[in-house]
Design an enzyme around this catalytic site. Structure first.
Site, mmCIF file in Angstrom:
data_model
loop_
_atom_site.group_PDB
_atom_site.id
_atom_site.type_symbol
_atom_site.label_atom_id
_atom_site.label_comp_id
_atom_site.label_asym_id
_atom_site.label_seq_id
_atom_site.Cartn_x
_atom_site.Cartn_y
_atom_site.Cartn_z
ATOM 1 N N GLU A 136 42.566 35.797 53.862
ATOM 2 C CA GLU A 136 41.130 35.690 53.579
ATOM 3 C C GLU A 136 40.866 36.224 52.178
ATOM 4 O O GLU A 136 41.320 37.321 51.833
ATOM 5 C CB GLU A 136 40.311 36.538 54.553
ATOM 6 C CG GLU A 136 40.198 36.003 55.954
ATOM 7 C CD GLU A 136 39.336 36.927 56.810
ATOM 8 O OE1 GLU A 136 38.476 37.643 56.251
ATOM 9 O OE2 GLU A 136 39.550 36.945 58.030
ATOM 10 N N ASP A 160 29.648 44.454 55.533
ATOM 11 C CA ASP A 160 30.793 45.237 55.063
ATOM 12 C C ASP A 160 30.502 46.723 54.979
ATOM 13 O O ASP A 160 29.422 47.145 54.575
ATOM 14 C CB ASP A 160 31.256 44.722 53.693
ATOM 15 C CG ASP A 160 31.848 43.332 53.794
ATOM 16 O OD1 ASP A 160 32.597 43.102 54.757
ATOM 17 O OD2 ASP A 160 31.560 42.486 52.932
#
Length: 266
Positions: free
Chosen positions: A50, A61
């Site tokens: 990724e 995040d």
């Protein structure tokens, strides 16, 4: 069209192997290092990689990946530079590559233009963590003409909602192991096994666990309920630890090698 992701996961399943999926933020600490990191991770045993497209407001995040995004943005990483990076990578490797990208970045670039560009450079899948379910359906229809997978994130929620999210999914299902943002954890959601079993009744697509997977002990506990693991923040921490003495690539490589060895022993 069958994607490289599906081909890879099918091949692993034939050998009863789990997928080892690793994450780096593109451009952290710079694009040259990202190039080296991708090739090193593949050599060390990563099956799918990724690439996070840095964003100034990454809602899903935690602090580790937020810092990585900031370093990448400070170093001048932008969409065009990341596309060029992928073009260079495709001269060296055919490993499945997935963009983790926030919807605002895609929307600003232009949806169709972005998809065309991803196809041209050889991206195999997209993970869009903030993509609403309604827009997801529209995007799924658009992406049927591309050899790319739109990979959904699924967290424990209502039965109807989970069914809807995994409906017509491609590639793999990104199963969120714990609530909150990304980051290493000492423990995962209490009823993770029940959640995974429930998901399995809705889909035959590979189930891959992410958010908080950081070591072989966690992988060992989860190996019987999933088809693979996503390792993100733990990789970024190795990059951070090597910033001063420029040992990031070596540190990440050794870390992935250990996980790969465990995965095959396990």
């Amino acid at each position: 069209m069958i994607s490289r992701i599906t081909n890879k996961l099918q091949a692993l399943k034939e050998y009863d192997e789990k997928a080892l999926i690793t994450y780096v933020t593109a451009g952290d600490p710079d694009l040259e290092t990202t190039f080296d990191l991708v090739l090193a991770m593949e050599k060390a045993g990563a099956d799918i990689i990724e690439l996070g497209i840095p964003y100034s407001d990454p809602l899903a995040d935690g602090p580790v990946i937020q810092r990585a995004s900031q370093r990448a943005l400070n170093a001048g990483a932008n969409m065009e530079a990341i596309f060029e990076l992928v073009i260079k990578l495709r001269e060296k490797t055919q490993i499945p590559l997935v963009f983790l990208v926030y919807y605002n970045c895609v929307f600003k670039y232009g949806l169709e233009t972005f998809l065309n560009r991803c196809q041209e450079i050889g991206i195999d899948g997209l993970i869009i963590p903030d993509l609403p379910l309604e827009e997801r359906r529209e995007l799924q229809v658009m992406m049927q003409q591309y050899p790319m997978d739109l990979i959904p994130l699924v967290a424990p929620t209502s039965e109807d909602r989970m069914k809807e999210i995994v409906q017509d999914a491609e590639g793999f299902i990104y199963c969120v192991s714990s609530t909150g943002v990304t980051g290493k954890r000492n423990s995962l959601a209490g009823n993770l096994e029940g959640f995974m079993q429930q998901l399995r009744t809705y889909t035959e697509i590979p189930l891959v666990i992410g958010f908080g997977i950081s070591n072989s002990e966690m992988m060992d506990k989860l190996k019987n309920i999933c088809d693979g693991f996503i390792i993100g923040s733990a990789v970024i921490e190795k990059i951070e630890a090597g910033l001063e003495d420029r040992s990031s690539v070596e540190r990440v490589s050794k870390f992935i090698e250990k996980l790969y060895e465990f995965k095959n022993l396990g």
